[in-house]
Design a protein around this motif. Sequence first.
Motif, PDB file in Angstrom:
ATOM      1  N   HIS A   1       0.844  -1.193   0.000  1.00  0.00           N
ATOM      2  CA  HIS A   1       0.000   0.000   0.000  1.00  0.00           C
ATOM      3  C   HIS A   1       0.875   1.237   0.000  1.00  0.00           C
ATOM      4  CE1 HIS A   1       0.701  -0.234   4.373  1.00  0.00           C
ATOM      5  NE2 HIS A   1       0.272  -1.473   4.296  1.00  0.00           N
ATOM      6  N   ASN A   2       0.259   2.406   0.091  1.00  0.00           N
ATOM      7  CA  ASN A   2       0.968   3.659  -0.180  1.00  0.00           C
ATOM      8  C   ASN A   2       1.539   4.343   1.054  1.00  0.00           C
ATOM      9  OD1 ASN A   2       0.540   3.652  -3.015  1.00  0.00           O
ATOM     10  ND2 ASN A   2      -1.591   4.253  -2.670  1.00  0.00           N
ATOM     11  N   THR A   3       1.789   3.590   2.095  1.00  0.00           N
ATOM     12  CA  THR A   3       2.397   4.177   3.279  1.00  0.00           C
ATOM     13  C   THR A   3       3.761   4.765   2.926  1.00  0.00           C
ATOM     14  OG1 THR A   3       1.314   2.522   4.655  1.00  0.00           O
ATOM     15  CG2 THR A   3       3.160   3.714   5.637  1.00  0.00           C
ATOM     16  N   PRO A   4       4.054   5.986   3.353  1.00  0.00           N
ATOM     17  CA  PRO A   4       5.351   6.581   3.018  1.00  0.00           C
ATOM     18  C   PRO A   4       6.506   5.905   3.759  1.00  0.00           C
ATOM     19  CG  PRO A   4       3.742   8.241   3.711  1.00  0.00           C
ATOM     20  CD  PRO A   4       3.180   6.915   4.056  1.00  0.00           C
ATOM     21  N   LEU A   5       7.698   6.120   3.268  1.00  0.00           N
ATOM     22  CA  LEU A   5       8.893   5.714   3.994  1.00  0.00           C
ATOM     23  C   LEU A   5       8.989   6.480   5.310  1.00  0.00           C
ATOM     24  CD1 LEU A   5      11.503   5.763   1.079  1.00  0.00           C
ATOM     25  CD2 LEU A   5      10.633   3.724   2.231  1.00  0.00           C
ATOM     26  N   GLY A   6       9.505   5.818   6.339  1.00  0.00           N
ATOM     27  CA  GLY A   6       9.788   6.498   7.594  1.00  0.00           C
ATOM     28  C   GLY A   6       8.632   6.616   8.555  1.00  0.00           C
ATOM     29  N   VAL A   7       7.465   6.080   8.187  1.00  0.00           N
ATOM     30  CA  VAL A   7       6.362   6.011   9.151  1.00  0.00           C
ATOM     31  C   VAL A   7       6.756   5.029  10.251  1.00  0.00           C
ATOM     32  CG1 VAL A   7       3.986   5.184   9.473  1.00  0.00           C
ATOM     33  CG2 VAL A   7       4.563   6.660   7.534  1.00  0.00           C
ATOM     34  N   PHE A   8       6.440   5.358  11.509  1.00  0.00           N
ATOM     35  CA  PHE A   8       6.777   4.436  12.594  1.00  0.00           C
ATOM     36  C   PHE A   8       5.607   4.302  13.562  1.00  0.00           C
ATOM     37  CE2 PHE A   8       8.273   8.549  14.250  1.00  0.00           C
ATOM     38  CZ  PHE A   8       7.868   8.526  15.580  1.00  0.00           C
ATOM     39  N   GLY A   9       5.650   3.256  14.362  1.00  0.00           N
ATOM     40  CA  GLY A   9       4.591   3.019  15.334  1.00  0.00           C
ATOM     41  C   GLY A   9       4.782   1.685  16.018  1.00  0.00           C
ATOM     42  N   TRP A  10       3.735   1.262  16.735  1.00  0.00           N
ATOM     43  CA  TRP A  10       3.777  -0.048  17.381  1.00  0.00           C
ATOM     44  C   TRP A  10       2.355  -0.443  17.778  1.00  0.00           C
ATOM     45  CZ3 TRP A  10       7.112  -3.279  16.171  1.00  0.00           C
ATOM     46  CH2 TRP A  10       7.351  -4.443  16.899  1.00  0.00           C
ATOM     47  N   SER A  11       2.251  -1.587  18.453  1.00  0.00           N
ATOM     48  CA  SER A  11       0.953  -2.152  18.804  1.00  0.00           C
ATOM     49  C   SER A  11       0.979  -2.676  20.231  1.00  0.00           C
ATOM     50  CB  SER A  11       0.598  -3.311  17.852  1.00  0.00           C
ATOM     51  OG  SER A  11       0.546  -2.887  16.516  1.00  0.00           O
ATOM     52  N   GLY A  12      -0.209  -2.996  20.748  1.00  0.00           N
ATOM     53  CA  GLY A  12      -0.338  -3.586  22.068  1.00  0.00           C
ATOM     54  C   GLY A  12      -1.037  -4.931  22.003  1.00  0.00           C
ATOM     55  N   TYR A  13      -0.712  -5.782  22.931  1.00  0.00           N
ATOM     56  CA  TYR A  13      -1.170  -7.165  23.054  1.00  0.00           C
ATOM     57  C   TYR A  13      -2.679  -7.334  22.879  1.00  0.00           C
ATOM     58  CZ  TYR A  13      -1.956 -11.343  26.157  1.00  0.00           C
ATOM     59  OH  TYR A  13      -2.346 -12.511  26.745  1.00  0.00           O
TER      60      TYR A  13
END
Length: 406
Positions: free
Chosen positions: A351-363
């Motif tokens: 998909h079209n997510t740009p380079l350098g996007v960051f994040g995380w998730s929870g259990y």
Amino acid sequence: MPSPVTRFIVAITASLSLSAIVAAQSSGKPFDPDFVRNLESLQETLIEKEVTGSNVILVGRDGEIVHRSVRNSGRQGDRDITEETLFPIWSMSKPITIVAMMTLHEQGLFDWNDPVSKYIPCFADLTVREGDTVRPAKTPLRVIDLMTHRSGYSYYPSVPGIPPRHDQPQQSQTKFKDLQEFCEVAAAYPLDFDPGTDFRYGINQAILGRLVEVLSGRPFGTYLEEAIFEPLGMTETSFVLDAERRARFQPLYINIGDLNGYTNLLDELNYDPDSKAHFGGEGLVSRPDDYAKFCEMLANKGDFRGRRILSPESIEAIRTVYSEDIFPELMPGVDMGFSVFVTTDPESEGHNTPLGVFGWSGYHNTHFFVDPDSNAWAIFMSRARDFNGTIPPRLRAAVYGERSSN
């Protein structure tokens, strides 16, 4: 036949205004023209397919919330999400711990290559397990190794469903009275490999919480309040659930094997107001609009409405890659920075997510991403098991659109 999903959107943002739509496209990478419809479809599908119960999405750009929607399941045992609902954010605590460390680094209180034993002496003589034997570690455990999940520590037990051994450093508020006790058990347990030589997702932020205490001279929770929560106005984010807050805690939807329903009995952490075992990798409880302020600060390169929390250089450090292809089957196209995924191969993501996007998730299926180059962010919150690794890329695809096959 009408959808079984209750189509409920918080009243103050029941529909997007034209100005909000314009704001969503105002700078940087444009959102998909149908991002609102995409997101609402994702929410409904997750409920209909019994992946989550009630869920909420917030999207922001250029300091404004441009989309907010709640989808309630209406099912027995579930609870409608309101503006007061609290969620256990589990590993979405990790980026908050990382930011705490960044603030201390900006104060010059440590160097990334410092041995952890300089500040927590029990980590001086670590060991490594090799097959049936245990040997001394060849390299010291450094601060940078904890920041990047390259310490050699894992999560324990490593096999789901099997209780931990008595000597394993599991994040337990009943076993440990404080973070120093936890660190002493962790230091005595053999690593999976020499620090700094490989990647393994694990208990690193729990140890960083103790490091924050030593460096700042404050209890971990107190330092988070002073350095992050109070400046950002995050009044609902805490390690604690008292009676009033517990009444607002979202029930857990569990759909595993023969189990399918809602419960308040599988919290795992006790969130005791008297506990000092505040685990920086797992322990925080928050509200979507609270965590949105944290995301807004990250997306605006460390500035929150005129108040600087981190320097732009620290934001860049957070999304600098240290390990590649960390979970290639679960998370194609992303690498690991300072305990956050970083998009590095949009073509693999599809998909079209740009380079350098960051994040995380929870259990329990809380998810977020931040795009500092476009000053944009998105949050998904529900409370459901099992963890579903398809939600983060689907969230990004809903916002940025699918990649054309042409």
